[in-house]
Motif scaffolding. Structure first.
Motif, mmCIF file in Angstrom:
data_model
loop_
_atom_site.group_PDB
_atom_site.id
_atom_site.type_symbol
_atom_site.label_atom_id
_atom_site.label_comp_id
_atom_site.label_asym_id
_atom_site.label_seq_id
_atom_site.Cartn_x
_atom_site.Cartn_y
_atom_site.Cartn_z
ATOM 1 N N GLN A 476 0.857 -1.098 -0.120
ATOM 2 C CA GLN A 476 -0.058 0.059 0.150
ATOM 3 C C GLN A 476 1.007 1.157 0.064
ATOM 4 O OE1 GLN A 476 -2.503 0.548 3.412
ATOM 5 N NE2 GLN A 476 -4.319 1.437 2.249
ATOM 6 N N ASN A 501 -5.168 1.814 -2.311
ATOM 7 C CA ASN A 501 -6.216 0.789 -1.798
ATOM 8 C C ASN A 501 -5.160 -0.100 -1.296
ATOM 9 O OD1 ASN A 501 -8.363 1.887 -2.809
ATOM 10 N ND2 ASN A 501 -8.379 0.656 -4.887
ATOM 11 N N GLU A 511 -13.353 1.646 5.754
ATOM 12 C CA GLU A 511 -12.609 1.378 4.793
ATOM 13 C C GLU A 511 -12.599 2.463 3.841
ATOM 14 O OE1 GLU A 511 -10.863 -1.244 3.829
ATOM 15 O OE2 GLU A 511 -11.695 -2.839 5.209
ATOM 16 N N LYS A 513 -11.297 3.167 0.884
ATOM 17 C CA LYS A 513 -11.322 2.872 -0.298
ATOM 18 C C LYS A 513 -13.043 3.082 -0.787
ATOM 19 C CE LYS A 513 -11.737 -2.122 -0.083
ATOM 20 N NZ LYS A 513 -11.037 -3.366 -0.637
ATOM 21 N N SER A 566 -8.225 8.450 1.190
ATOM 22 C CA SER A 566 -8.179 7.548 0.100
ATOM 23 C C SER A 566 -7.276 8.409 -1.039
ATOM 24 C CB SER A 566 -9.298 7.072 -0.419
ATOM 25 O OG SER A 566 -10.129 7.931 -0.964
#
Length: 748
Positions: A476, A501, A511, A513, A566
């Motif tokens: 990542q 991601n 999350e 993403k 993100s």
């Protein structure tokens, strides 16, 4: 009367020893911790003053003389200096390299060797110099270029210097800083940042100054940072605040417990003294009052003075050896403060006021009235005796409940003694649990990577592709940079973490993403500082842009702190994703490359974090010891007061034919019942106090999460009931020694 005072102190020294210990511990801990905090604060302040430390640092794309002239003309800018900063790193060490322009602003202090000059040489960080066993005159190599070591320096901006934010503890052997003249700095194979070091007026408005500078520098303006918000100084200043808060927090609690102990001790002592006889012999109310005030004054004064004297002598050096070695200063300055002795006067005065509570109602009454009250007390049936349940209770429980209901104040004091002991034990054991829980949360729940690879420059899409094309395990990308969050008129510099991601950075309850448009996550501690909630809109100020973002989730996270985005959200905000690091699921998966600046293993970061909290755990150990001492002291005083008010009842039960074990079991039952109630109340009270304590320990970089393990709760409970058994053993001895004739003699 004066001779009687000292005679009574000598005869009842055990009773007053608890007051002496409480006042001693209160001032010992306060002066020891606060003196160390002052020593840190004054040392840091003087270090910054001697270096003429800049107030703010302006980072620009390139130096520009006309724009520098405009900057110098600003009303809030008094003076400025040039500086370039870069990072050189190889497998052996990481070195932050800075240039200097002979200005006095943010000038490093030379510790040994020659003064800063334009010679072809280098001035190394003193700690790095010592850790690597260098010598003046040796040659130091940077990318095949050799520089003579002309001297060593210390600089307040690097008072707490680590290779990067992932390295929680300084490692002077592997990371440091160095100074080169501008001529030789430009020859280095590094990517420099160009900075203007600004000395500003004390009343300057930073947001307004930032607007003026951005107008002057235009596209070349990158960032304005207050020096005190730099990573090194901010950690140091946070630790100073942390230490001073701890001094006041625990001393306030100990002061409260000291005053309660004094009240219980003096109430018991007054019941043993015949005030009526003194009045009948012609002593005035004032002389009797001064006589009893002198007990608390003498004992508290000498206990607190001794604590005030020994705290800076014993506790402060112990804390300095545990915590001070983490910071790099020329020398720790000695400080003198009179605050401790002012607290001595306050405690002595308050103890005398507390003494008035049991004494003042008696000294103004006639001797006959005092004696009559002592011999003709009458009690009514308590409400519980009117219920059907009463007849089913055993006699011992009936006797205990009746006594508690008839003497609520006395019972509350016994409950408070157990509650105070439990509260201190939970706070002392819980802070260690909270620190360990927070570290486990970071390194086991949040960080799922095994190795973090840092790069010498931000990675473009092409660089990223060529770097990871041969990787077989998960990875990542992560970009971290400072941004400013705006909420109304409030502005705060925070760290923005942008990730691609992946699951190597695993944030709780979200999350990244899955976030859409301009949605972001925010750490709970930062949200509390900014007074924002989920679903609110904030603004990110990045260079000359102001970008709106929507808070999707508040994260209960210990570290890292800040705002989380993100890669998709960041690019939706029209910002280029240029990460500086790569998180790898497995170690040694990435082949060596000239672009790699360094590698950090999660396991080593965890070990360094544990070493970082060594100083805090030193204070915790001290508090555990204090909790044991104070717990036994408080419970002993409370139950001795109960004994002094009930020894006639114990003697009467013996005369009526109750066996020794039956009488002792009655005392044990009441002690156990009051302790059990105190234990039940102490658990939530201790948890609340632990939350306050943990909040004070937390900093802008690390938020500790309050946690109390079942093992610590059981240990605190066992210690509490062990203290109860010790107290009961002493009470049993006192009950066995009751003189029937004296106890049952009528007061009149």
């Amino acid at each position: 009367m004066l001779r009687k005072t000292f005679r009574d102190l000598r005869k009842n020294w055990i009773s007053f020893l608890s007051v002496f210990l409480m006042s001693f511990i209160c001032l010992f801990i306060f002066t020891g911790i606060f003196h160390f905090g002052q020593q840190m604060g004054i040392t840091g302040k003087q270090f910054s003053k001697n270096s003429h430390l800049a107030d703010s640092t302006l980072t620009v794309a390139n130096f520009n003389e006309p724009k520098e002239a405009q900057t110098k003309k600003l009303s809030s800018v008094k003076q400025f200096a040039h500086r370039s900063v870069g990072r050189y790193q190889n497998e052996q060490f990481s070195l932050t390299i800075l240039s200097f322009d002979h200005s006095y602003t943010s000038k490093p202090q030379v510790i040994r060797g020659a003064k800063l000059s334009d010679q072809a040489g280098i001035w190394l960080d003193e700690d790095f110099f010592q850790a690597n066993e260098q010598q003046l005159g040796d040659y130091f190599s940077i990318d095949n270029q050799r520089y003579e070591i002309l001297g060593t320096v210390r600089q307040p901006e690097f008072i707490y210097h680590t290779e990067n934010k992932d390295q929680p503890l300084p490692n002077h052997k592997k990371s440091g800083y160095a100074y080169l003249s501008e001529q030789y700095f430009d020859q280095l194979p590094i990517y420099p940042s160009h900075q203007l070091l600004l000395k500003t007026n004390k009343d300057s408005n930073i947001p307004w100054l930032e607007n003026e500078l951005s107008d002057i520098w235009g596209d070349e303006y990158l960032q304005l940072t207050e020096t005190n918000n730099g990573s090194g100084l901010s950690i140091f200043l946070d630790r100073v605040t942390q230490v001073q808060r701890l001094a006041f927090l625990f001393s306030s609690l100990f002061l409260l417990l000291t005053l309660i102990t004094i009240e219980a001790t003096m109430r018991r002592f007054v019941k043993q003294q015949q005030i009526a006889i003194l009045k009948a012999q012609g002593f005035s109310g004032w002389s009797i009052l001064l006589h009893y005030l002198s007990f608390s004054m003498i004992v508290t004064f000498f206990g607190s003075v001794l604590g005030c004297f020994l705290g800076p002598k014993l506790l402060s050096p112990a804390l300095l050896s545990a915590i001070g070695k983490q910071f790099s200063v020329p020398k720790w300055l000695e400080v003198q403060t009179t605050l401790g002795y002012a607290i001595v006067a306050v405690i002595t005065f308050l103890s005398m006021l507390i003494t008035l509570i049991p004494v003042l109602p008696l000294v103004n009454q006639l001797p006959a009235v005092i004696m009559q009250k002592q011999s003709t007390q009458r009690f009514k049936r308590v409400w519980l005796e009117q219920t059907r349940l009463w007849s089913y209770l055993p006699f011992s429980l009936q006797w205990t409940l009746r006594d508690i209901q008839r003497n609520i104040r006395r019972a509350v004091l016994g409950i408070f003694g157990a509650m105070g002991c439990m509260l201190l034990l939970i706070a002392a054991l819980g802070i260690k649990d909270s620190i360990n829980f927070s570290l486990d949360s970071v390194f086991n729940d949040t960080y799922h990577y095994q190795e973090k690879v840092s790069f010498k420059r931000p990675m473009s899409a092409q660089d990223r592709h060529s770097t990871v094309q041969h990787l077989t395990s998960d990875y990542q990308w992560m970009e971290q940079q400072s941004v400013k969050l705006l909420k109304g008129s409030k502005e705060q510099t925070v760290q923005a973490t942008i990730v691609s991601n992946g699951r190597q950075l695993n944030l709780p309850e979200i999350e990244l993403k899955n976030l859409t448009a301009n949605q972001v996550a925010l750490s709970e501690a930062l949200a509390k500082d900014l007074n924002v909630t989920a679903e609110e809109t904030l603004y990110i100020k990045l260079q000359q842009q102001i970008l709106p973002v929507s808070i999707k989730k508040l994260l209960p996270i210990s570290s890292p702190q800040g705002i989380f985005l993100s890669q998709r959200t960041w690019e939706n905000l029209k910002q280029p994703f240029e990460p500086q690091s790569l998180l790898l699921k497995e170690k040694n998966q990435l082949a060596p490359s000239p672009l790699i600046a360094g590698r950090s293993e999660k396991l080593q970061q965890f070990k360094d974090s544990q070493a970082l909290i060594e100083g805090i755990l030193t204070i915790v150990s001290l508090l555990i010891l204090a909790a044991l001492t104070l717990g036994i002291t408080i419970m002993m005083n409370c139950h001795l007061l109960i004994f002094s008010e009930r020894f006639i009842e114990f003697a009467t039960l013996k005369v009526l034919g109750f066996t020794k074990w039956e009488v002792l079991s009655l005392s044990f039952l009441e002690t156990t019942l009051l302790t059990l109630l105190g234990w039940l109340l102490g658990i939530p009270a201790g948890w609340l106090f632990l939350n306050t304590y943990v909040a004070l320990l937390s900093t802008g970089q690390q938020q500790y999460l309050p946690h109390l393990s079942f093992q610590s709760l059981m240990l605190a409970s066992l210690v509490l009931f062990a203290c109860m058994l010790l107290v009961q053993a002493y009470l049993n001895n006192r009950i066995n020694r009751i003189d029937f004739a004296t106890a049952l003699k009528p007061a009149e």
